[in-house]
Design an enzyme around this catalytic site. Sequence first.
Site, PDB file in Angstrom:
ATOM      1  CE  LYS A 172      -3.929   1.995   2.549  1.00 52.94           C
ATOM      2  NZ  LYS A 172      -4.780   1.899   3.753  1.00 52.94           N
ATOM      3  CB  SER A 174      -8.140   3.744   2.690  1.00 49.10           C
ATOM      4  OG  SER A 174      -7.324   3.119   3.672  1.00 49.10           O
ATOM      5  CB  SER A 229      -8.624   1.155   5.779  1.00 47.88           C
ATOM      6  OG  SER A 229      -9.306   2.380   5.666  1.00 47.88           O
TER       7      SER A 229
END
Lengths: 249, 235, 95
Positions: free
Chosen positions: B78, B158, B182
């Site tokens: 990420k 997210s 997330s």
Amino acid sequence: MDIAVADYEESLGGDLKGMKIGIPKEYRIEGMPVEIETLWDEGASWLMAAGAEIVEISLPHTKYALPAYYIVAPAEASSNLARYDGVRYGLRVEGDTPQALYENTRGEGFGAEVKRRVLIGTYVLSAGYYDAYYLQAQKVRTRIAQDFHDAWQTVDAILTPTTPSAAFAQGEKMDDPIAMYLNDVLTVPASMAGLPAISVPSGLSGEGLPLGLHVIGRPFDEATVFKVGQTLEDAAEFSTRPRIMAGGS
Amino acid sequence: MVRLTDLTLAQARDGIVGGEFSAQELTEAYLTAMGAVRSLNCFIRETPDVAMAMATAADDRRARGEGGAMNGIPIAIKDLFCTKGVPATAGSHILDGFTPPYESTVTHNLWEAGAVMLGKTNLDEFAMGSSNMTSYFGPVTNPWQRTGDDAKLVPGGSSGGSAAIVAAHGAVAATGTDTGGSIRQPGSFCGIVGMKPTYGRCSRWGTIAFASSLDQAGPLTRTVRDAAIMLGAMA
Amino acid sequence: MSLDKETVRKIATLARIKVDEDALEPLAGELNNILGWVEQLSEVDTEGVPPMTSVVATEAYQRPDRVTDGDKVEEILANAPEEAQGFFVVPKVIE
């Protein structure tokens, strides 16, 4: 953290005999689709079949976790994101004064949602509002953590759905921040209490989209979370693949 | 014949250890797979050269009888984790041109375990969102679609790019961060496993901060066993 | 508690974010929706409840008071949008 990391893979396998799994009644939120409730019940029956005892529990402050989160998280974000000033790294949008430089850089560099949260955070931390918003939210957070702490006196893990819906279309909910925030209504309480939790794909919605079940555990008891999660995974036999996949599904 | 990109992390690990295929072969298969699903916009930056160098090093370790718990396993990171020398964006315009001169503890631990970096994945700006629609680098598309409907769906957020690329078999696994859901919500939306460990289990050092009393890193994988292996390497 | 346009302007200044004049009013509306929704927290009885300071019981441990980092001027300035002679450059502060 001065706590040894367990061998999580080692903890997998075996049945759930002697284990108690809590089903929190407050997670049956209004408007939850029937198919998600059904999957949740099915998940409980899978765990029961593996030897666990299913117990209904109460986490009374569940509904306050999401609004408390939307004070605590923006407050911390407004402080953490103060570092982006266009001086030391990243984007810089010039201005005549340092103040103008900061405002121009941050005005252009941050997107709408980030700005919204930084402004909310700045407001709830500002003089005169700190007690009513931020302090109250942190007290509610103590209440939420206490709810879980009480639950651990009777159960070893908690089972809930992960989300109140399956995936939605791009662009949906964009004009309604609160509708977007409600996606996290079932995951935020464990976050507020700092607890380990896993989402395991467990079934398909009527429209053919994946739905997850959610297992929450005691602090630093990742091993139990994995073990219960794998029991769901084995029982669900989830094998459908997405339509878009490398090499074709 | 089983495709290399259909193997779980545990199977890929055992295959490399057993000499059935090399880390370089596995990594090449994933670099091809990433290209095949590029339209999903999962990556902000692909790092094929870094990946091949790391895979070669993993094969060398194996030849010497060495290698950690994830030796030669290609994963996506990420773009909230700082990785030394590779630009980091947090999905925001405001970090334009920022290249971290240091490595986050989580990624450092993963490289120590032998993992291979395929690239940096797309996310909601500063991890603030549940749809991956707030990224400066455009939305990520969920590899799943409704039956009989071509509408593009969100992967959740997210950690949307991380979840979508694992679901689309473009990475064995990926790192995520979870502040209010997330990791778990995109895991659920994309039909994969997402695990958020206890707050404090994984170090936050070198991870771009959103809400420090809540932020926690964790794995996104295709099976629970894979998540257990990967968390052991991250913590 | 309801935010008006002037309060939004003030918060934006405190947060150092430039907001265009015509965006203030819609923004006030959005922020009021969110603040109105979190208002329900006042229903919770928090009499005598301490505010959360840490979700995990932990003691802050101390490291030896030793310099472990530093002397990295080049590394630090490598990401600067503008630098000169080993310093970050900002607009003129004093006339």
